[in-house]
Design a protein around this motif. Structure first.
Motif, PDB file in Angstrom:
ATOM      1  N   ILE A  81      43.732  42.992  36.857  1.00  0.00           N
ATOM      2  CA  ILE A  81      45.149  43.007  37.240  1.00  0.00           C
ATOM      3  C   ILE A  81      45.809  41.669  36.904  1.00  0.00           C
ATOM      4  N   ALA A  82      45.134  40.567  37.270  1.00  0.00           N
ATOM      5  CA  ALA A  82      45.701  39.243  37.019  1.00  0.00           C
ATOM      6  C   ALA A  82      45.873  38.985  35.523  1.00  0.00           C
ATOM      7  N   GLY A  83      44.893  39.385  34.726  1.00  0.00           N
ATOM      8  CA  GLY A  83      44.958  39.147  33.287  1.00  0.00           C
ATOM      9  C   GLY A  83      46.099  39.883  32.617  1.00  0.00           C
ATOM     10  N   TYR A  84      46.220  41.171  32.901  1.00  0.00           N
ATOM     11  CA  TYR A  84      47.300  41.944  32.276  1.00  0.00           C
ATOM     12  C   TYR A  84      48.662  41.548  32.841  1.00  0.00           C
ATOM     13  N   ASP A 110      49.267  33.397  27.662  1.00  0.00           N
ATOM     14  CA  ASP A 110      48.863  34.701  27.131  1.00  0.00           C
ATOM     15  C   ASP A 110      47.364  34.721  26.821  1.00  0.00           C
ATOM     16  N   ARG A 111      46.854  33.648  26.199  1.00  0.00           N
ATOM     17  CA  ARG A 111      45.425  33.580  25.879  1.00  0.00           C
ATOM     18  C   ARG A 111      44.573  33.449  27.138  1.00  0.00           C
ATOM     19  N   VAL A 112      45.068  32.678  28.111  1.00  0.00           N
ATOM     20  CA  VAL A 112      44.353  32.569  29.387  1.00  0.00           C
ATOM     21  C   VAL A 112      44.280  33.933  30.060  1.00  0.00           C
ATOM     22  N   ALA A 113      45.386  34.679  29.996  1.00  0.00           N
ATOM     23  CA  ALA A 113      45.419  36.021  30.581  1.00  0.00           C
ATOM     24  C   ALA A 113      44.377  36.923  29.929  1.00  0.00           C
ATOM     25  N   LYS A 114      44.242  36.824  28.612  1.00  0.00           N
ATOM     26  CA  LYS A 114      43.233  37.626  27.908  1.00  0.00           C
ATOM     27  C   LYS A 114      41.835  37.213  28.330  1.00  0.00           C
ATOM     28  N   ALA A 115      41.637  35.897  28.474  1.00  0.00           N
ATOM     29  CA  ALA A 115      40.324  35.405  28.886  1.00  0.00           C
ATOM     30  C   ALA A 115      39.971  35.875  30.290  1.00  0.00           C
ATOM     31  N   VAL A 116      40.956  35.906  31.170  1.00  0.00           N
ATOM     32  CA  VAL A 116      40.719  36.306  32.555  1.00  0.00           C
ATOM     33  C   VAL A 116      40.281  37.766  32.641  1.00  0.00           C
TER      34      VAL A 116
END
Length: 391
Positions: A81-84, A110-116
């Motif tokens: 949920i946090a990543g998207y 955006d990249r941190v979100a993908k990593a999460v």
């Protein structure tokens, strides 16, 4: 095949739909960032390299950390949920950027979100499916992800063709971003493994030997798998019109979307290693062709179609094989390591490819990548020993 496909759990389909919607937004934005950076913010390739390099480097480390945290907590959904959610907020805000440092901050978000979300999502997907259908499930996920990669560029092209200003196009990413966030709330958490994970080690000592060997194979292959931007640059160098380059890439994603499900399902029957070897050989053939055989017209489209086949034969299968090799209590950590290896090798791979191209020739650069793929295929066959049913 259709019966098996529709028998997959609801969670598998839902995670695939989330990836489709998210990638539509991501690929709507991604091809426009260089245009916005140079045409509106008046910054050049060095700034673009800084932005993408810093973002990918941080993301690689976070992918491992979140995978470890999933194993320790036994929960994947909050990270998904946090990543998207983070990505859905960051992308449309690019429309209000007035300088490249803020663009760096948003791309980093955006990249941190993908990593999460990356390792938790893959661990959640693996937890919801048995070994006999993992190839099919991951193939479906990659097919829907690649379908989004077709929709995004086409939507960007349609909006720009209709006269929508470049800055306003980014605002359209808010719609799929909100839809994606809503879908993640409907995802069900998988039950935690009965066994607690062992203590984390940076030496990989706590992971099974076949899994550690597999990560070495992935690192070798990724050393020859540089940024896809080089493929588009080669196409332009060979004479493809600039306006057709995004459409050529959309066609690659279309081929990958079309074949990911049948090839993923095939890996459940003939084995993951065999499918990955076929994919690596297809990759080597494509790169040799781009070095010595490609020409504008049908040859180039045939080669890019082969690249789509490579993506379909590897993207889902490599994750299914990792799920086969990892104990349930270490699945998040294992997916974190896979993402870390891929992300960490991307920078040296791209730097080496660019140096070989400029310092020697495109033929040498593409030939080196083909050699890495063939060496990885041989090492995978001789060195990685998964369970007999997955060979």
């Amino acid at each position: 095949m259709l019966k098996a496909l529709f028998s997959l759990p609801r969670s598998v389909w839902l995670l695939g739909l989330i990836s489709l919607v998210n990638d539509s937004a991501s690929e709507l934005v991604y091809p426009l960032v260089p245009l916005y950076l140079s045409g509106v913010l008046m910054a050049g390739p060095r700034v673009l390299g800084l932005i993408e390099g810093v973002a990918e480097a941080l993301a690689s480390l976070l992918k491992l950390w979140t995978g470890v945290m999933v194993d320790r907590s036994g929960r994947s959904k909050p990270w998904v949920i946090a990543g998207y959610g983070l990505a859905g907020i960051a992308r449309p805000l690019i429309a209000f950027v007035a300088g490249w440092p803020l663009l760096l901050a948003l791309r980093l978000t955006d990249r941190v979100a993908k990593a999460v979300r990356a390792a938790p999502r893959d661990a959640l997907l693996a937890a919801n499916i048995g070994p006999g259908q993992r190839g099919l499930a991951f193939g479906l996920h990659r097919a829907m992800d690649n379908a989004g990669a077709v929709i995004g560029p086409l939507l960007a092209w349609a909006l720009l063709s209709a006269g929508v200003p470049l800055g306003q196009v980014f605002l359209w990413a808010l719609i799929p971003g909100l839809l994606c966030l809503g879908l993640t709330l409907a995802v069900r958490e998988a039950p935690p493994p009965a066994t607690a994970p062992p203590r984390f080690s940076w030496t990989l000592a706590g992971l099974p030997k076949p899994l550690r060997r597999y990560l070495v194979v992935v690192a070798l292959f990724t050393l020859g798998n540089s940024s896809n931007m080089f493929l588009l640059l080669r196409a332009k160098e060979l004479g493809v019109a600039e306006a057709q380059v995004p459409l050529l890439w959309a066609a690659v994603s279309g081929v990958a979307a079309l074949f990911s499900v049948p090839l993923g399902g095939l890996s459940d029957r003939v084995g993951r290693v065999r499918l990955l070897v076929v994919g690596y050989v297809a990759y080597a053939t494509f790169y040799i062709g781009m070095a010595a055989w490609a020409a504008p017209g049908w040859r180039l489209y045939l080669l890019f179609g082969l690249y789509g086949i490579f993506m379909a034969a590897t993207e889902g299968v490599e994750r299914a094989l990792l799920a086969d090799l990892a104990p349930a209590e270490q699945r998040g950590t294992a997916f974190g390591w896979l993402n870390l290896v891929m992300g960490a090798m991307l920078l040296p791979a791209s730097l080496l490819f660019g140096w070989l191209w400029e310092g020697l020739s495109a033929t040498v650069a593409f030939g080196f990548s083909a050699g890495c793929a063939l060496a990885a295929a041989l090492l995978l066959t001789a060195w990685v020993r998964p369970a007999a049913t997955m060979r």
